[in-house]
Enzyme design. Sequence first.
Site, PDB file in Angstrom:
ATOM      1  N   GLU A  47      71.995  42.562  38.482  1.00 38.45           N
ATOM      2  CA  GLU A  47      72.774  43.664  39.035  1.00 38.45           C
ATOM      3  C   GLU A  47      73.244  43.328  40.448  1.00 38.45           C
ATOM      4  O   GLU A  47      72.421  42.990  41.294  1.00 38.45           O
ATOM      5  CB  GLU A  47      71.941  44.952  39.033  1.00 38.45           C
ATOM      6  CG  GLU A  47      71.589  45.401  37.620  1.00 38.45           C
ATOM      7  CD  GLU A  47      70.889  46.754  37.560  1.00 38.45           C
ATOM      8  OE1 GLU A  47      70.597  47.336  38.631  1.00 38.45           O
ATOM      9  OE2 GLU A  47      70.647  47.246  36.444  1.00 38.45           O
ATOM     10  N   ASP A  76      73.872  51.271  31.471  1.00 36.74           N
ATOM     11  CA  ASP A  76      73.775  51.634  32.883  1.00 36.74           C
ATOM     12  C   ASP A  76      72.944  50.615  33.652  1.00 36.74           C
ATOM     13  O   ASP A  76      72.904  50.642  34.874  1.00 36.74           O
ATOM     14  CB  ASP A  76      73.149  53.023  33.024  1.00 36.74           C
ATOM     15  CG  ASP A  76      73.146  53.522  34.472  1.00 36.74           C
ATOM     16  OD1 ASP A  76      74.232  53.499  35.086  1.00 36.74           O
ATOM     17  OD2 ASP A  76      72.075  53.905  34.973  1.00 36.74           O
ATOM     18  N   ILE A  97      61.260  60.730  30.160  1.00 38.22           N
ATOM     19  CA  ILE A  97      62.715  60.751  30.025  1.00 38.22           C
ATOM     20  C   ILE A  97      63.119  60.838  28.554  1.00 38.22           C
ATOM     21  O   ILE A  97      64.011  61.615  28.190  1.00 38.22           O
ATOM     22  CB  ILE A  97      63.340  59.516  30.705  1.00 38.22           C
ATOM     23  CG1 ILE A  97      63.047  59.544  32.210  1.00 38.22           C
ATOM     24  CG2 ILE A  97      64.845  59.466  30.459  1.00 38.22           C
ATOM     25  CD1 ILE A  97      63.479  58.310  32.957  1.00 38.22           C
ATOM     26  N   HIS A 145      74.372  51.451  37.262  1.00 41.44           N
ATOM     27  CA  HIS A 145      72.999  51.919  37.478  1.00 41.44           C
ATOM     28  C   HIS A 145      72.987  53.274  38.196  1.00 41.44           C
ATOM     29  O   HIS A 145      72.460  53.407  39.303  1.00 41.44           O
ATOM     30  CB  HIS A 145      72.194  50.886  38.280  1.00 41.44           C
ATOM     31  CG  HIS A 145      70.717  50.991  38.022  1.00 41.44           C
ATOM     32  ND1 HIS A 145      69.872  49.912  38.039  1.00 41.44           N
ATOM     33  CD2 HIS A 145      69.923  52.055  37.729  1.00 41.44           C
ATOM     34  CE1 HIS A 145      68.635  50.294  37.788  1.00 41.44           C
ATOM     35  NE2 HIS A 145      68.650  51.595  37.584  1.00 41.44           N
TER      36      HIS A 145
END
Length: 530
Positions: A261, A256, A152, A279
Amino acid sequence: MAKPVVLIAEELSPATVEALGPDFDIRSVDGTDRPALLAALAEASAVLIRSATKMDEEAIAAGKQLKVIARAGVGLDNVDIKAATTAGVMVVNAPTSNVISAAELAVGHILSLARFIPEANQSMKAGEWKRSKYTGIELFEKTIGIVGLGRIGTLVAQRLAGFGANLIAYDPYVTPTRAQQLGVQVVSLDELIEQSDFITIHIPKTPETTGLFGAAEFAKAKPTLRIVNCSRGGIIDEEALFEALSTKRIAAAGLDVFVNEPPKDSPLSTLENIVLTPHLGASTDEAQEKAGVSVAKSVRLALDGELVPDAVNVAGGVIDETVRPGIPLMEKLGQVFSGLAQGPVSSVDIEIRGEIAELDVKVLKLAALKGIFTNVVSESVSYVNAPLLAEQRGIEVRLVTDAVSDEYRNLLTIRGGLTDGTQVSVSGTLTGTKQVEKIVEINGYDVELPIAKHHIVMVYTDRPGIVAVFGKEFGEAGINIAGMQISRRAAGGQALSVLTIDSPAPDGLLEAVRSAIDAEVLQEIDITEA
């Protein structure tokens, strides 16, 4: 003959079902309806899930015929991999399905921070016209620091290059030659923090990277720094980030991912100079479809008895039963190797010696590479992308076999060279009727200890009283030493100690021990279960 049952527990694309083909009895169930899921699993050979279905020990036990759990995505927090492995159930995911989407989201966050896009949008919708308030900056000729040049991070670098930005990166495992090919200059983490106008993070969350960006790091940064994390929650200390943003120590942030979460009642949401997304790294139509099709293909391979490259726990396929126990051992040796290699690796030799060397042991090479990169890159590592990760980093990989093993029935070794000329090696074997996984050599020192979750490796000058010194440090820190091996080549020379500890070492302990015994090497190595 009845077709194998493939259970689809969450909504997947039509392309996923098409990729499965006509050879299966495809059934659907609501994976969040627990009783219905457990009942449906009773006849299933495979189950396809996303993030809502929990495949824990109970669910796995309900699948008496279950051979594979397929997660159409990257994260595996909802799958009990250890229970699956114990039950002989393969777990597969789609490790490369979201890499483009994640890279593009990171670039989107950078652009949002540069040009105040979310804030200007909200202002316009409130009936305002505040052009001067939202005067931004260009990316052209700005210095953008990329933390982690894995798959990435590399995609991000390629995309940012088009903006004419100056790209620098911190990645201890990437050679300068590989970075140069990407048009990126490799620097230390401190240099990256001090020089960057933007920082984007693309590394895995490990004990070493948790809280990597805290108050001390923000104190070194430019007051104009804008930082983005679309990687893993917790790499940025959220309390320190709130303090840095609220006091204008740095300019802005884009997140993000979060420690918890969803991040309920987070003070970060009260700030104007932060952009938050829930996310969304893999939340594109393309990534979702790629994930579904990818795991459908893996299910076909698994149920056909073929090698499954994206298996995260066991490698399927026609693998000799004598070779199979070496797979998890090799993965763990790979993690030890990467923990010992404190710098970019230029070459890796995977050496297989003993009886199994006469069999097909290519899967052990894949397992070694998977272990080496498990705690190094941000993306999930599998048997299919591990060789690609090595190739991307310019690492030359060889498989060496020899039917002769002098001391052990079978000996598995990972030996590598670093770009500075340093050599690193670790060897292991399986002993006894229980096939206990043991480390038997580190950097030329003979040891023999079972592999555990937490080890400390130390090299120092051998002298009286040294064990008492470091034992006192660990004891005062409340860390129990469960086992210890000391190896030396000559009295009064260099000694290597390997400790097994019951819990991770707290911050500051290792530096205190290093100072107390004047250690040449002192490294904590944490092992993730294969």
